[in-house]
Design an enzyme around this catalytic site. Structure first.
Site, mmCIF file in Angstrom:
data_model
loop_
_atom_site.group_PDB
_atom_site.id
_atom_site.type_symbol
_atom_site.label_atom_id
_atom_site.label_comp_id
_atom_site.label_asym_id
_atom_site.label_seq_id
_atom_site.Cartn_x
_atom_site.Cartn_y
_atom_site.Cartn_z
ATOM 1 N N GLU A 119 0.849 -1.190 0.000
ATOM 2 C CA GLU A 119 0.000 0.000 0.000
ATOM 3 C C GLU A 119 0.888 1.245 0.000
ATOM 4 O O GLU A 119 1.990 1.236 0.536
ATOM 5 C CB GLU A 119 -0.874 -0.015 1.257
ATOM 6 C CG GLU A 119 -1.855 1.158 1.361
ATOM 7 C CD GLU A 119 -2.689 1.109 2.631
ATOM 8 O OE1 GLU A 119 -3.789 1.673 2.623
ATOM 9 O OE2 GLU A 119 -2.240 0.513 3.632
ATOM 10 N N LYS A 150 -9.427 1.504 -2.573
ATOM 11 C CA LYS A 150 -9.663 0.970 -1.232
ATOM 12 C C LYS A 150 -11.086 1.297 -0.773
ATOM 13 O O LYS A 150 -11.512 2.450 -0.791
ATOM 14 C CB LYS A 150 -8.644 1.568 -0.269
ATOM 15 C CG LYS A 150 -8.665 1.002 1.136
ATOM 16 C CD LYS A 150 -7.529 1.632 1.932
ATOM 17 C CE LYS A 150 -7.448 1.093 3.340
ATOM 18 N NZ LYS A 150 -6.310 1.711 4.076
ATOM 19 N N CYS A 167 -5.220 -3.335 2.530
ATOM 20 C CA CYS A 167 -4.992 -3.111 3.955
ATOM 21 C C CYS A 167 -6.238 -3.293 4.827
ATOM 22 O O CYS A 167 -6.649 -4.413 5.097
ATOM 23 C CB CYS A 167 -4.368 -1.729 4.158
ATOM 24 S SG CYS A 167 -3.511 -1.558 5.758
#
Length: 272
Positions: free
Chosen positions: A40, A112, A153
């Site tokens: 990330e 994300k 994540c």
């Protein structure tokens, strides 16, 4: 499938981070990896929003995107840049994964979906939604005959996302991350193993690690989990480096045959 994960300690200079990532990607390809994934926020870890937006570019203007595209083409590899922080408005950004094909084309992108809005104690607080726009789209893409499911994540805490990716055909789930030290120590490998076991998938998690230039501390410990929940390979530290493995994708079918949980969904009713 021969794969490699790049572990980084990205800083506040995008150009420097681009050079570091490129060198590690080259080393991975030279060692035989045909799929390489980075963490990330590969080219910028900067917790100060003003400073971040001062160097952040739009997707059309970010020099990292054509540079990584050219690198994928030169090396003839599938390349997943775990995420780049890209500007999508005056004070809005996307935390976006880029999947490049061996032809150097952008094969897929993923924003994300779940924003890291938490207070961990001792003054460690994060509110990604203040500056980042959450994505609203699941992404699965075929790489060399195997479907890849994308995530980033904090997404790893939302099991439904991975179930849907696996039910859409994904055999490999990617979780590029910049886990904090406290959450990494407590939850990193447990969450990743759970997502692998629940879906009967390989889970590939390249990570940021160590003390960053902006003062942030991340967990590292990049890891590859097999579809039965076993650790295939792991970096047991937070230093930059490479993690290599060869994936036997037949193990996905074997795990899903032994425990066909993806076929057993039910709709339940009752008190809410």
């Amino acid at each position: 499938m021969d794969v490699a994960l790049v572990q980084m300690r990205s800083g506040i200079d995008p150009a420097e981070n681009l050079a570091t990532a490129s060198a590690l990607i080259r080393a991975a390809a030279a060692d035989g990896a045909r799929f390489v994934a980075t963490p990330e926020t590969t080219h910028l870890v900067q917790k100060d929003a003003d400073a971040a937006f001062a160097v952040m570019c739009t997707p059309d203007d970010d020099p990292a995107i054509p540079a990584f595209a050219a690198l994928a083409a030169e090396l003839g590899i599938w390349l997943l840049i775990g995420s780049l922080a890209v500007r999508i408005g005056e004070r809005r950004a996307a935390n976006r994964s880029f999947l490049f094909s061996p032809a150097g084309e952008i094969a897929a992108t993923y924003d994300k979906a779940h924003m890291f809005n938490v207070g961990l104690g001792q003054g460690e607080t994060y509110r990604e939604s203040d500056n980042y726009q959450a994505g609203d789209r699941l992404v699965v893409h075929d790489i060399a005959g195997a479907k890849l499911g994308l995530s980033i994540c904090y997404d790893v805490r939302f099991a439904y996302l991975y179930r849907r990716l696996a039910q859409a055909g994904a055999k490999i789930l990617t979780v590029p991350a910049a886990f904090t030290k406290p959450t990494g120590r407590a939850h990193w490998d447990v969450l990743l193993r759970a997502r692998a076991i629940e879906t009967g998938s390989f889970v590939l998690a390249p990570a940021q690690g160590g003390l960053h230039a902006d003062g942030r501390k991340t967990w590292g410990h990049s890891i590859i989990i097999g579809p039965w929940g076993e650790t295939v390979a792991e970096l047991e530290h937070d230093n930059p480096g490479l993690l290599r493995a060869s994936l036997d994708l037949r193990k996905v079918a074997e795990a899903r045959r032994r425990v066909p949980a993806l076929e057993h969904d039910r709709t339940l009713t009752g008190p809410l």
